[in-house]
Design an enzyme around this catalytic site. Structure first.
Site, mmCIF file in Angstrom:
data_model
loop_
_atom_site.group_PDB
_atom_site.id
_atom_site.type_symbol
_atom_site.label_atom_id
_atom_site.label_comp_id
_atom_site.label_asym_id
_atom_site.label_seq_id
_atom_site.Cartn_x
_atom_site.Cartn_y
_atom_site.Cartn_z
ATOM 1 N N GLY A 12 0.723 -1.362 0.008
ATOM 2 C CA GLY A 12 0.188 0.152 0.018
ATOM 3 C C GLY A 12 0.706 1.320 -0.077
ATOM 4 O O GLY A 12 0.363 2.225 0.722
ATOM 5 N N SER A 13 1.949 1.239 -0.511
ATOM 6 C CA SER A 13 2.841 2.675 -0.577
ATOM 7 C C SER A 13 2.405 3.339 -1.579
ATOM 8 O O SER A 13 2.295 4.686 -1.380
ATOM 9 C CB SER A 13 4.431 2.028 -0.903
ATOM 10 O OG SER A 13 4.655 1.761 -2.121
ATOM 11 N N ASN A 14 1.698 3.072 -2.546
ATOM 12 C CA ASN A 14 1.056 3.925 -3.676
ATOM 13 C C ASN A 14 -0.480 4.585 -2.940
ATOM 14 O O ASN A 14 -0.595 5.754 -3.053
ATOM 15 C CB ASN A 14 0.709 3.193 -5.019
ATOM 16 C CG ASN A 14 2.027 2.883 -5.743
ATOM 17 O OD1 ASN A 14 2.284 4.325 -6.245
ATOM 18 N ND2 ASN A 14 2.480 1.981 -6.163
ATOM 19 N N MET A 90 -3.732 -7.480 -7.006
ATOM 20 C CA MET A 90 -2.985 -8.578 -7.687
ATOM 21 C C MET A 90 -4.149 -9.369 -8.575
ATOM 22 O O MET A 90 -4.002 -10.670 -8.543
ATOM 23 C CB MET A 90 -2.209 -9.582 -6.753
ATOM 24 C CG MET A 90 -1.183 -8.785 -6.095
ATOM 25 S SD MET A 90 0.069 -7.963 -7.286
ATOM 26 C CE MET A 90 0.864 -9.258 -7.902
ATOM 27 N N ILE A 92 -6.884 -9.368 -11.984
ATOM 28 C CA ILE A 92 -7.290 -8.799 -13.430
ATOM 29 C C ILE A 92 -8.532 -8.546 -13.215
ATOM 30 O O ILE A 92 -9.460 -9.379 -12.890
ATOM 31 C CB ILE A 92 -6.757 -9.607 -14.504
ATOM 32 C CG1 ILE A 92 -5.361 -9.694 -14.524
ATOM 33 C CG2 ILE A 92 -7.542 -8.823 -15.718
ATOM 34 C CD1 ILE A 92 -5.012 -10.806 -15.731
ATOM 35 N N ASN A 107 -4.762 2.038 -13.332
ATOM 36 C CA ASN A 107 -3.854 1.206 -12.410
ATOM 37 C C ASN A 107 -2.333 1.717 -12.694
ATOM 38 O O ASN A 107 -2.209 2.432 -13.682
ATOM 39 C CB ASN A 107 -3.889 -0.148 -13.476
ATOM 40 C CG ASN A 107 -2.906 -1.223 -12.662
ATOM 41 O OD1 ASN A 107 -2.723 -1.340 -11.430
ATOM 42 N ND2 ASN A 107 -2.190 -1.701 -13.663
ATOM 43 N N HIS A 109 1.610 0.410 -12.785
ATOM 44 C CA HIS A 109 2.316 -0.524 -13.090
ATOM 45 C C HIS A 109 3.698 -0.169 -13.333
ATOM 46 O O HIS A 109 4.207 0.939 -13.744
ATOM 47 C CB HIS A 109 1.977 -1.309 -14.463
ATOM 48 C CG HIS A 109 2.559 -2.528 -15.071
ATOM 49 N ND1 HIS A 109 2.337 -3.661 -14.454
ATOM 50 C CD2 HIS A 109 3.867 -2.832 -15.840
ATOM 51 C CE1 HIS A 109 3.120 -4.593 -15.063
ATOM 52 N NE2 HIS A 109 3.986 -3.965 -15.834
ATOM 53 N N ASP A 145 -2.784 -5.096 -18.238
ATOM 54 C CA ASP A 145 -1.880 -3.871 -18.310
ATOM 55 C C ASP A 145 -1.893 -3.367 -19.723
ATOM 56 O O ASP A 145 -0.917 -3.066 -20.158
ATOM 57 C CB ASP A 145 -0.595 -4.180 -17.996
ATOM 58 C CG ASP A 145 -0.307 -4.705 -16.382
ATOM 59 O OD1 ASP A 145 -1.230 -4.131 -15.655
ATOM 60 O OD2 ASP A 145 0.561 -5.687 -16.119
ATOM 61 N N GLU A 174 6.590 6.030 -8.986
ATOM 62 C CA GLU A 174 5.237 5.778 -8.973
ATOM 63 C C GLU A 174 4.533 6.784 -7.896
ATOM 64 O O GLU A 174 3.631 7.028 -8.163
ATOM 65 C CB GLU A 174 5.156 4.321 -8.488
ATOM 66 C CG GLU A 174 5.608 3.335 -9.308
ATOM 67 C CD GLU A 174 5.383 1.872 -8.952
ATOM 68 O OE1 GLU A 174 4.113 1.534 -8.393
ATOM 69 O OE2 GLU A 174 6.147 1.024 -8.858
HETATM 70 C C1 GRF Z 1 3.958 -1.136 -7.476
HETATM 71 O O1 GRF Z 1 4.993 -1.442 -7.965
HETATM 72 C C2 GRF Z 1 2.691 -1.015 -8.396
HETATM 73 O O2 GRF Z 1 3.411 -0.583 -9.540
HETATM 74 C C3 GRF Z 1 2.464 -2.413 -8.618
HETATM 75 O O3 GRF Z 1 2.501 -2.986 -7.315
HETATM 76 C C4 GRF Z 1 3.246 -2.435 -6.685
HETATM 77 C C5 GRF Z 1 2.532 -1.879 -5.582
HETATM 78 O O4 GRF Z 1 2.903 -1.426 -4.496
HETATM 79 N N1 GRF Z 1 1.016 -2.461 -9.490
HETATM 80 P P1 GRF Z 1 2.386 -0.946 -3.185
HETATM 81 O O5 GRF Z 1 1.318 -1.987 -2.640
HETATM 82 O O6 GRF Z 1 1.521 0.252 -3.687
HETATM 83 O O7 GRF Z 1 3.530 -0.511 -2.315
#
Ligand code: GRF
Length: 200
Positions: A12-14, A90, A92, A107, A109, A145, A174
């Site tokens: 969940g860093s994004n 994770m 589709i 999304n 990627h 993707d 990201e």
């Molecule tokens: C990221 O590298 C994103 O691009 C990919 O999965 C990873 C998720 O990382 N789809 P986080 O859970 O957001 O840290």
């Protein structure tokens, strides 16, 4: 104000980057709900720490993908979500989710798509020997993707790179790129023309 529904499966860093951008008012959007298909996803804890509704929806409680996605859509609708952000989710996305949020699912990627779709994109990039990789935010269609690209950011692949080093270089991008794409969407600046996304 755009209401985001963020779908995750892990770290969940994004998600955190989106929460921070929202809190700092860098994007005209707020996270209305976080949904995970994994009970132990760390992103659920991150969300709760920020007093954001965080829900684990167990795929095993549903009969098949359509029913599972109906469950997800029900929760998204309950929170008036108008943009769905996949952030390390994770699975589709299937027909139910895509039809319910037409052109409203994006999304992130960790490669410069269309290179290296699917799992382990950073490993694929290293093994292929590319000199440049990066991150992509794209609209989601039923492929893996494959949807129209909104924004991309490039990073160099350097001689001593391991998967971990390259991944963290890409991840830093990201965390800037995802809020930017959400900002464009929330400001109504994105127009899809075939495969191309015009930023107006
Ligand atoms: C990221 O590298 C994103 O691009 C990919 O999965 C990873 C998720 O990382 N789809 P986080 O859970 O957001 O840290």
């Amino acid at each position: 104000m755009t209401n985001l529904g963020v779908l995750i499966s892990g770290r969940g860093s994004n998600l955190e980057a989106l929460i921070n951008a929202s809190n700092k008012k860098e994007i005209p959007a707020k996270i209305a709900v976080v949904i995970s298909d994994k009970s132990d996803a760390f992103g659920l804890e991150r969300a709760r720490k920020h007093n954001i509704e965080a829900v684990y929806i167990n795929p095993d409680d549903f009969k098949g993908k359509d029913a599972y996605e109906q469950g997800i859509v029900k929760t998204l609708k309950k929170h008036n979500v108008n943009l769905v952000c996949l952030a390390g989710y994770m699975r589709i996305a299937g027909k139910v989710l895509i039809d319910s949020y037409k052109s409203k699912i994006i999304n992130i990627h960790p490669s410069l798509l269309p290179a290296f779709p699917g799992l382990n994109a950073q490993k694929q990039a290293l093994e292929h020997g590319v000199k440049i990789s990066g991150a992509t935010v794209h609209f989601v269609d039923e492929g893996c993707d494959t949807g129209p690209i909104i924004v991309q950011s490039a990073v160099p692949v350097l001689a001593g790179d391991t998967i971990e080093i390259l991944s963290s270089r890409i991840l830093a991008e990201e965390h800037k790129l995802y809020p930017l794409a959400v900002k464009y969407f929330a400001e109504g600046k994105l127009k899809i023309e075939g495969r191309r996304v015009i930023i107006q």
